[in-house]
Design an enzyme around this catalytic site. Structure first.
Site, PDB file in Angstrom:
ATOM      1  N   MET A 157       0.999  -1.085   0.032  1.00  0.00           N
ATOM      2  CA  MET A 157      -0.287   0.211  -0.398  1.00  0.00           C
ATOM      3  C   MET A 157       0.929   1.778  -0.155  1.00  0.00           C
ATOM      4  O   MET A 157       0.462   2.359  -0.258  1.00  0.00           O
ATOM      5  CB  MET A 157      -0.950  -0.279   0.930  1.00  0.00           C
ATOM      6  CG  MET A 157      -1.800   1.080   1.359  1.00  0.00           C
ATOM      7  SD  MET A 157      -3.121   0.711   0.138  1.00  0.00           S
ATOM      8  CE  MET A 157      -4.507   0.059   0.999  1.00  0.00           C
ATOM      9  N   ASP A 213      12.696   2.872   3.171  1.00  0.00           N
ATOM     10  CA  ASP A 213      12.374   1.418   2.819  1.00  0.00           C
ATOM     11  C   ASP A 213      13.307   0.732   4.166  1.00  0.00           C
ATOM     12  O   ASP A 213      14.268   1.385   3.100  1.00  0.00           O
ATOM     13  CB  ASP A 213      11.354   0.549   2.709  1.00  0.00           C
ATOM     14  CG  ASP A 213      10.428  -0.079   2.775  1.00  0.00           C
ATOM     15  OD1 ASP A 213       9.468   0.207   3.112  1.00  0.00           O
ATOM     16  OD2 ASP A 213      10.986  -1.515   3.006  1.00  0.00           O
ATOM     17  N   THR A 264      -2.163   0.947  10.237  1.00  0.00           N
ATOM     18  CA  THR A 264      -3.504   0.066  11.217  1.00  0.00           C
ATOM     19  C   THR A 264      -2.192  -0.059  12.970  1.00  0.00           C
ATOM     20  O   THR A 264      -2.285  -1.510  12.486  1.00  0.00           O
ATOM     21  CB  THR A 264      -4.078  -1.012   9.875  1.00  0.00           C
ATOM     22  OG1 THR A 264      -4.473  -0.383   9.164  1.00  0.00           O
ATOM     23  CG2 THR A 264      -5.297  -1.423  11.576  1.00  0.00           C
ATOM     24  N   ARG A 295     -10.404   1.430   1.548  1.00  0.00           N
ATOM     25  CA  ARG A 295     -10.724   1.131   0.625  1.00  0.00           C
ATOM     26  C   ARG A 295      -9.336  -0.422  -0.173  1.00  0.00           C
ATOM     27  O   ARG A 295      -8.454  -0.172   0.923  1.00  0.00           O
ATOM     28  CB  ARG A 295     -10.853   2.036  -0.442  1.00  0.00           C
ATOM     29  CG  ARG A 295     -11.824   2.649  -1.003  1.00  0.00           C
ATOM     30  CD  ARG A 295     -12.026   4.170  -2.023  1.00  0.00           C
ATOM     31  NE  ARG A 295     -12.994   5.165  -2.261  1.00  0.00           N
ATOM     32  CZ  ARG A 295     -13.330   5.843  -2.252  1.00  0.00           C
ATOM     33  NH1 ARG A 295     -12.788   6.818  -2.638  1.00  0.00           N
ATOM     34  NH2 ARG A 295     -14.283   6.518  -1.617  1.00  0.00           N
ATOM     35  N   LYS A 307     -11.229   2.750  11.690  1.00  0.00           N
ATOM     36  CA  LYS A 307      -9.823   1.853  10.685  1.00  0.00           C
ATOM     37  C   LYS A 307     -10.563   0.074  11.414  1.00  0.00           C
ATOM     38  O   LYS A 307     -10.903  -0.458  10.610  1.00  0.00           O
ATOM     39  CB  LYS A 307      -8.700   2.185  10.246  1.00  0.00           C
ATOM     40  CG  LYS A 307      -8.157   1.768  10.184  1.00  0.00           C
ATOM     41  CD  LYS A 307      -8.421   1.067   8.421  1.00  0.00           C
ATOM     42  CE  LYS A 307      -8.197  -0.305   7.125  1.00  0.00           C
ATOM     43  NZ  LYS A 307      -6.332  -0.022   7.121  1.00  0.00           N
ATOM     44  N   ASN A 346     -14.119  -0.781  10.343  1.00  0.00           N
ATOM     45  CA  ASN A 346     -13.868  -0.588   9.417  1.00  0.00           C
ATOM     46  C   ASN A 346     -13.627  -1.849   8.511  1.00  0.00           C
ATOM     47  O   ASN A 346     -14.264  -2.775   8.108  1.00  0.00           O
ATOM     48  CB  ASN A 346     -13.733  -0.129   8.640  1.00  0.00           C
ATOM     49  CG  ASN A 346     -13.278   0.420   6.692  1.00  0.00           C
ATOM     50  OD1 ASN A 346     -14.230   0.790   6.469  1.00  0.00           O
ATOM     51  ND2 ASN A 346     -12.596   0.122   6.169  1.00  0.00           N
ATOM     52  N   ASN A 347     -12.470  -2.227   9.590  1.00  0.00           N
ATOM     53  CA  ASN A 347     -11.681  -3.627   9.468  1.00  0.00           C
ATOM     54  C   ASN A 347     -11.928  -4.652   9.499  1.00  0.00           C
ATOM     55  O   ASN A 347     -12.256  -5.883   8.808  1.00  0.00           O
ATOM     56  CB  ASN A 347     -10.073  -3.329   9.608  1.00  0.00           C
ATOM     57  CG  ASN A 347      -9.430  -2.816   7.898  1.00  0.00           C
ATOM     58  OD1 ASN A 347      -9.952  -1.957   7.402  1.00  0.00           O
ATOM     59  ND2 ASN A 347      -8.148  -3.223   8.110  1.00  0.00           N
ATOM     60  N   MET A 362     -15.532  -5.503   9.718  1.00  0.00           N
ATOM     61  CA  MET A 362     -16.651  -5.473   8.945  1.00  0.00           C
ATOM     62  C   MET A 362     -16.252  -6.167   7.729  1.00  0.00           C
ATOM     63  O   MET A 362     -16.689  -6.766   7.551  1.00  0.00           O
ATOM     64  CB  MET A 362     -17.106  -4.524   8.609  1.00  0.00           C
ATOM     65  CG  MET A 362     -18.226  -3.565  10.103  1.00  0.00           C
ATOM     66  SD  MET A 362     -19.008  -2.472   9.859  1.00  0.00           S
ATOM     67  CE  MET A 362     -20.551  -3.141   8.323  1.00  0.00           C
ATOM     68  N   LYS A 369      -4.126  -9.829  11.851  1.00  0.00           N
ATOM     69  CA  LYS A 369      -3.613  -8.806  12.463  1.00  0.00           C
ATOM     70  C   LYS A 369      -4.502  -7.540  13.131  1.00  0.00           C
ATOM     71  O   LYS A 369      -4.930  -7.437  14.012  1.00  0.00           O
ATOM     72  CB  LYS A 369      -2.297  -8.400  12.446  1.00  0.00           C
ATOM     73  CG  LYS A 369      -1.549  -6.689  13.491  1.00  0.00           C
ATOM     74  CD  LYS A 369      -2.166  -5.526  13.403  1.00  0.00           C
ATOM     75  CE  LYS A 369      -1.525  -5.040  11.486  1.00  0.00           C
ATOM     76  NZ  LYS A 369      -1.958  -4.049  10.868  1.00  0.00           N
TER      77      LYS A 369
END
Length: 297
Positions: free
Chosen positions: A11, A30, A95, A122, A170, A173-174, A176, A239
């Site tokens: 992401m 990174d 998250t 999304r 969040k 949301n996650n 669900m 997770k």
């Protein structure tokens, strides 16, 4: 604005690339140097360390796998809190759990640094095309600086309230989204076992109130055409649903469907599904029931 972006996974890479493509000045970091080098070739600056990235940034975003990595990057000796300039803003897009986001908010506020959280809604495919949704938690005085940057990565920003409200939203949301993964899987495996034409059944399910975004948008692009490459890795899904389950436990709120789904995710991981997309639960459920794996023709 000088933008710092830490965390270039599935992401994060797409989000940072959207900023670069929109002409923003972006410095990336990174541990996977290949990801950072790819963005460098597209116009980003590549930082040697998180500390170096912070020192030249007006706003820093993190998109990391979970609470452990976020705390290490944000609060470590060479991390964001000790290197971000005064007047800059730090936004975590990962998250994480409620305790972690509250810890970050308290720590950065105590040092006079603006903090917010903006978890992503999304699918990964939407991040690829700059169509993400963000659940933003931050003091409203910082919206003029933060919202325009988020709109360079997505199309929708919901200001949920103060820092920490984005993460709380969040988690719900996650919860669900991930429960839908199991509901969809049970329904499709039952349809297969009843001898129904799966294409007809799918058209019905996505044309009634039974429809959900996972079934309608994701399932045809992933498991129902045999593509299990991780848009959202099952391990990360486990997770996330565990975070929701833990939030329920700490709030003394019973979440029986969430808790059952969490255990099914754990079973699928034990069956070797780590590294596959969350939609692989449909194949897992077919295997458990000794049923043919549902596929759209």
């Amino acid at each position: 604005m000088n933008i710092g972006f830490v965390g270039l996974g599935r992401m994060g890479f797409s989000l940072a690339r959207s900023l670069v493509n929109k002409g923003e000045k972006v410095c990336v970091f990174d541990l996977n140097e290949d990801a950072a080098k790819k963005l460098e070739a597209q116009g980003a600056q590549r930082a040697r360390t998180v500390a170096d990235l912070c020192k030249q940034s007006d706003v820093v975003f993190t998109m990391l796998p979970g609470p452990k990595q976020v705390k290490e990057v944000a609060l470590g000796a060479e991390g964001i809190i000790n290197n971000i300039p005064r007047g800059a803003i730090y936004i975590d897009m990962s998250t994480v759990d409620v305790d972690t986001v509250d810890m970050l908010s308290q720590a950065f506020t105590a040092k006079g640094i603006a903090f917010g959280d903006a978890p992503v809604g999304r699918l990964a495919m939407h991040a690829d095309t700059g169509e993400s949704l963000f659940m933003l938690g931050i003091d409203s005085q910082h919206l003029p600086q933060v919202e325009p940057v988020l709109y360079k990565m997505g199309t929708t920003v919901y200001h949920c309230g103060a820092a920490g409200t984005g993460t709380r939203t969040k988690l719900i949301n996650n919860m669900m989204v991930l429960c839908y993964c199991q509901i969809n899987s049970e329904a499709l495996v039952l349809a297969q076992s009843l001898g129904l034409d799966l294409n007809n059944t799918f058209n019905v399910l996505t044309s009634t109130t039974a429809s959900n975004g996972q079934l309608k948008q994701k399932w045809p692009e992933k498991v129902l055409k045999g593509d299990l490459s991780p848009g959202f890795d099952l391990a990360l899904g486990y997770k996330d649903i565990s975070l929701a389950s833990n939030a329920g436990a700490s709030s003394q709120i019973a979440l029986p469907v969430c808790d059952t789904t969490k255990n099914i995710f754990r079973m699928a991981l034990a069956a070797g599904k780590a590294g596959q997309d969350t939609s692989c639960l449909t194949d897992f459920w077919a295997e458990v029931n000794n049923c043919a794996k549902p596929r759209l023709s």
